[in-house]
Scaffold this motif. Structure first.
Motif, mmCIF file in Angstrom:
data_model
loop_
_atom_site.group_PDB
_atom_site.id
_atom_site.type_symbol
_atom_site.label_atom_id
_atom_site.label_comp_id
_atom_site.label_asym_id
_atom_site.label_seq_id
_atom_site.Cartn_x
_atom_site.Cartn_y
_atom_site.Cartn_z
ATOM 1 N N ASN A 141 38.111 35.005 35.689
ATOM 2 C CA ASN A 141 38.086 36.364 36.250
ATOM 3 C C ASN A 141 38.291 37.452 35.199
ATOM 4 O OD1 ASN A 141 37.832 35.233 38.934
ATOM 5 N ND2 ASN A 141 40.018 34.779 38.814
ATOM 6 N N SER A 168 30.858 48.307 36.435
ATOM 7 C CA SER A 168 29.516 48.013 35.936
ATOM 8 C C SER A 168 29.269 48.501 34.513
ATOM 9 C CB SER A 168 28.484 48.656 36.866
ATOM 10 O OG SER A 168 28.679 50.071 36.902
ATOM 11 N N ASN A 174 33.727 33.194 36.403
ATOM 12 C CA ASN A 174 33.662 34.582 36.880
ATOM 13 C C ASN A 174 33.878 35.586 35.740
ATOM 14 O OD1 ASN A 174 33.258 36.609 38.777
ATOM 15 N ND2 ASN A 174 35.419 36.670 39.363
ATOM 16 N N ALA A 188 29.212 37.949 36.934
ATOM 17 C CA ALA A 188 28.914 39.046 37.846
ATOM 18 C C ALA A 188 27.484 39.504 37.580
ATOM 19 C CB ALA A 188 29.896 40.195 37.623
ATOM 20 N N ASP A 189 26.742 39.815 38.641
ATOM 21 C CA ASP A 189 25.320 40.156 38.510
ATOM 22 C C ASP A 189 25.070 41.350 37.601
ATOM 23 O OD1 ASP A 189 24.462 38.064 40.081
ATOM 24 O OD2 ASP A 189 24.353 39.246 41.919
ATOM 25 N N ASP A 223 37.504 40.638 33.674
ATOM 26 C CA ASP A 223 36.734 41.801 34.122
ATOM 27 C C ASP A 223 36.360 42.706 32.953
ATOM 28 O OD1 ASP A 223 38.802 43.750 33.675
ATOM 29 O OD2 ASP A 223 39.679 43.292 35.620
ATOM 30 N N THR A 224 35.487 43.655 33.237
ATOM 31 C CA THR A 224 34.954 44.495 32.170
ATOM 32 C C THR A 224 36.020 45.412 31.562
ATOM 33 O OG1 THR A 224 34.150 46.034 33.855
ATOM 34 C CG2 THR A 224 32.568 44.444 32.977
ATOM 35 N N CYS A 273 33.325 40.378 35.747
ATOM 36 C CA CYS A 273 33.492 41.010 37.056
ATOM 37 C C CYS A 273 34.071 42.415 36.865
ATOM 38 C CB CYS A 273 34.388 40.157 37.951
ATOM 39 S SG CYS A 273 36.012 39.764 37.246
ATOM 40 N N GLY A 274 34.232 43.140 37.953
ATOM 41 C CA GLY A 274 34.805 44.494 37.860
ATOM 42 C C GLY A 274 33.742 45.558 37.770
#
Length: 196
Positions: A18, A81, A75, A103-104, A20-21, A78-79
């Motif tokens: 997980n 964009s 993951n 994350a897409d 995140d950005t 995530c977070g």
């Protein structure tokens, strides 16, 4: 962008889920509009302690690990964009990020910036993390044409998916504009056939 067909490199194991950005590039470093220099603050709050010194416990600061491949936990990206996350990773020197899930939006941003996100099965990710952690000289081979990732000198290999358009762009070193320019003659020929 640089052309990408096959990469053979040692890798850095970052077994954290997980991510995140904001952990990849904290928001306080997003003031610049130029892509250069973001690598200096990649994983800033993990790479450095509160006094500004390198954190010896963080894997990017371990001298035995190096390479242009980051093998991360599940993951990744995530977070928010922010495209700056891809900028920071590429500016630091990474060409490939391996995870069991991305994350897409991060995945799209990575591909747009010449960073290949390789999504593997959870079981294969465990094998990669284990092999790299136990032997830092382990090399991975990423072949974008065959869409495969393997551990050099072993039978461990897995396929990965990539959008056909992005695959073409990466193999040829195209961004979106370069791709359109590569089709210029075809577009002009089509235009000549049109009647108004």
């Amino acid at each position: 962008m640089e052309k990408f067909t096959t990469l053979t490199s040692t890798a850095i194991p970052m077994n954290i889920e997980n991510v995140d950005t904001d952990q990849i590039i904290p928001a306080r470093f997003l003031k610049a509009t130029d892509r250069e220099g973001f690598g200096d603050n990649l994983f800033r709050d993990w790479r450095y302690n509160k006094t500004g010194n390198l954190n010896p416990d963080f894997v990017l600061n371990h001298p035995e690990y190096s390479g242009s491949i980051l093998v991360a936990g599940d993951n990744f990206g995530c977070g928010s964009s922010r495209e700056h996350a891809a900028w920071a990773l590429t500016d630091y020197g990474f060409k490939v990020i391996v995870s069991s899930f991305f994350a897409d939006i991060f995945k799209g941003n990575a591909l747009n910036n010449g960073l290949l996100p390789v999504q593997v099965s959870p079981d294969f990710l465990k094998v990669l993390l284990s092999e790299i952690t136990e032997k830092s000289t382990t090399k991975l081979v990423v072949n974008i044409e065959n869409q495969s990732i393997s551990i050099e000198g072993t039978s461990f290999q897995e396929s990965f998916d990539i959008d056909a358009y992005k695959k073409t762009c990466m193999i040829n070193g195209y961004d979106d504009i370069d791709y359109l320019l590569s089709k210029k003659e075809t577009i002009e020929a089509f235009e000549k056939q049109k009647t108004y």
